[in-house]
Scaffold this motif. Sequence first.
Motif, PDB file in Angstrom:
ATOM      1  N   GLU A 174    -109.927  40.162  56.191  1.00 45.75           N
ATOM      2  CA  GLU A 174    -110.825  39.175  55.579  1.00 45.75           C
ATOM      3  C   GLU A 174    -111.659  39.810  54.466  1.00 45.75           C
ATOM      4  OE1 GLU A 174    -113.076  37.620  58.810  1.00 45.75           O
ATOM      5  OE2 GLU A 174    -111.462  36.299  59.522  1.00 45.75           O
ATOM      6  N   VAL A 175    -112.102  41.042  54.692  1.00 50.26           N
ATOM      7  CA  VAL A 175    -112.883  41.746  53.670  1.00 50.26           C
ATOM      8  C   VAL A 175    -112.034  41.994  52.427  1.00 50.26           C
ATOM      9  CG1 VAL A 175    -114.073  43.893  53.093  1.00 50.26           C
ATOM     10  CG2 VAL A 175    -114.448  42.836  55.322  1.00 50.26           C
ATOM     11  N   PHE A 176    -110.807  42.481  52.610  1.00 54.08           N
ATOM     12  CA  PHE A 176    -109.939  42.775  51.471  1.00 54.08           C
ATOM     13  C   PHE A 176    -109.549  41.494  50.734  1.00 54.08           C
ATOM     14  CE2 PHE A 176    -108.547  46.655  54.110  1.00 54.08           C
ATOM     15  CZ  PHE A 176    -109.575  47.415  53.593  1.00 54.08           C
ATOM     16  N   LEU A 177    -109.381  40.408  51.471  1.00 58.72           N
ATOM     17  CA  LEU A 177    -109.092  39.125  50.834  1.00 58.72           C
ATOM     18  C   LEU A 177    -110.295  38.657  50.011  1.00 58.72           C
ATOM     19  CD1 LEU A 177    -107.190  37.194  53.662  1.00 58.72           C
ATOM     20  CD2 LEU A 177    -106.255  38.018  51.507  1.00 58.72           C
ATOM     21  N   GLY A 229    -110.111  37.661  41.267  1.00 66.29           N
ATOM     22  CA  GLY A 229    -109.310  36.577  40.707  1.00 66.29           C
ATOM     23  C   GLY A 229    -107.820  36.749  40.925  1.00 66.29           C
ATOM     24  N   LEU A 230    -107.432  37.426  42.005  1.00 68.98           N
ATOM     25  CA  LEU A 230    -106.017  37.658  42.269  1.00 68.98           C
ATOM     26  C   LEU A 230    -105.350  36.438  42.896  1.00 68.98           C
ATOM     27  CD1 LEU A 230    -106.096  41.282  43.769  1.00 68.98           C
ATOM     28  CD2 LEU A 230    -105.982  40.570  41.384  1.00 68.98           C
ATOM     29  N   ASP A 231    -104.040  36.401  42.789  1.00 66.11           N
ATOM     30  CA  ASP A 231    -103.233  35.402  43.488  1.00 66.11           C
ATOM     31  C   ASP A 231    -103.270  35.794  44.965  1.00 66.11           C
ATOM     32  OD1 ASP A 231    -101.054  34.176  44.830  1.00 66.11           O
ATOM     33  OD2 ASP A 231     -99.990  33.889  42.945  1.00 66.11           O
ATOM     34  N   ILE A 232    -103.982  35.033  45.775  1.00 62.96           N
ATOM     35  CA  ILE A 232    -104.227  35.415  47.160  1.00 62.96           C
ATOM     36  C   ILE A 232    -102.953  35.402  47.999  1.00 62.96           C
ATOM     37  CG2 ILE A 232    -105.504  34.879  49.269  1.00 62.96           C
ATOM     38  CD1 ILE A 232    -107.158  36.039  46.950  1.00 62.96           C
TER      39      ILE A 232
END
Length: 224
Positions: free
Chosen positions: A147-150, A157-160
């Motif tokens: 969750e932290v890295f997400l 602004g990455l494509d999750i």
Amino acid sequence: MDKKAWIFFSVIVIALFGVLIYRSQSNKISVDNIDPYQIQKASPENGEIGDHVLNPNENSLILIEYGDFQCPGCQSIYPVVHEVTEKYAANVQYVFRSFPLSYHANAKASAAAAESAGLQDRYWDMFDMIYTNGSEWEDSGPTERTEVFLKYAKELGLDIDKFKTDMDSQRVKDKISFDTSLARKSNVNATPTFILNGKKLDSSEITDVEGFSKVIDEALKEAK
């Protein structure tokens, strides 16, 4: 267990053991013909993920760090390295290779997060976020650290969806394994370990910017 049953059981065990050995060998990354002191390009061995290079310049010195994002020593030297790489931006190429230590539960996951961000051209941004916010994830369980890295990925602004997929991908695992193999070939057994133009540095001489600068200045003189 009668004799026939025992023989059958033994054959099954031997077969399973053979499969495990085969898989272990097939997944082993060979770096026998690779020079660990040179910058590595993308290849099948590293999951088609080459070295991440800060200040790329073919005529510069190559400073390689083997590090573990969860390592207290790596975290404490990070600000020094940050300042040094800015100071010598025109003279030193900096390469970070992951060497996650087995007793750091979140070391591989944090390395995977950095590599996954790198697949969206944001490696160094994630690198900085992971190092500067270690207290947020280093003692977390698998769910919490993800969750932290997400959260970091969203802030960048990455494509999750891609980021999550890459975190568990074989190519990212291969890159981390490749870095680890290069570390072992270079006789690295602790983090952080720094290698400047093929020479392993004495950790006692590079505890601060002044010490690091002295070592780099001497290497620059030798290179002329």
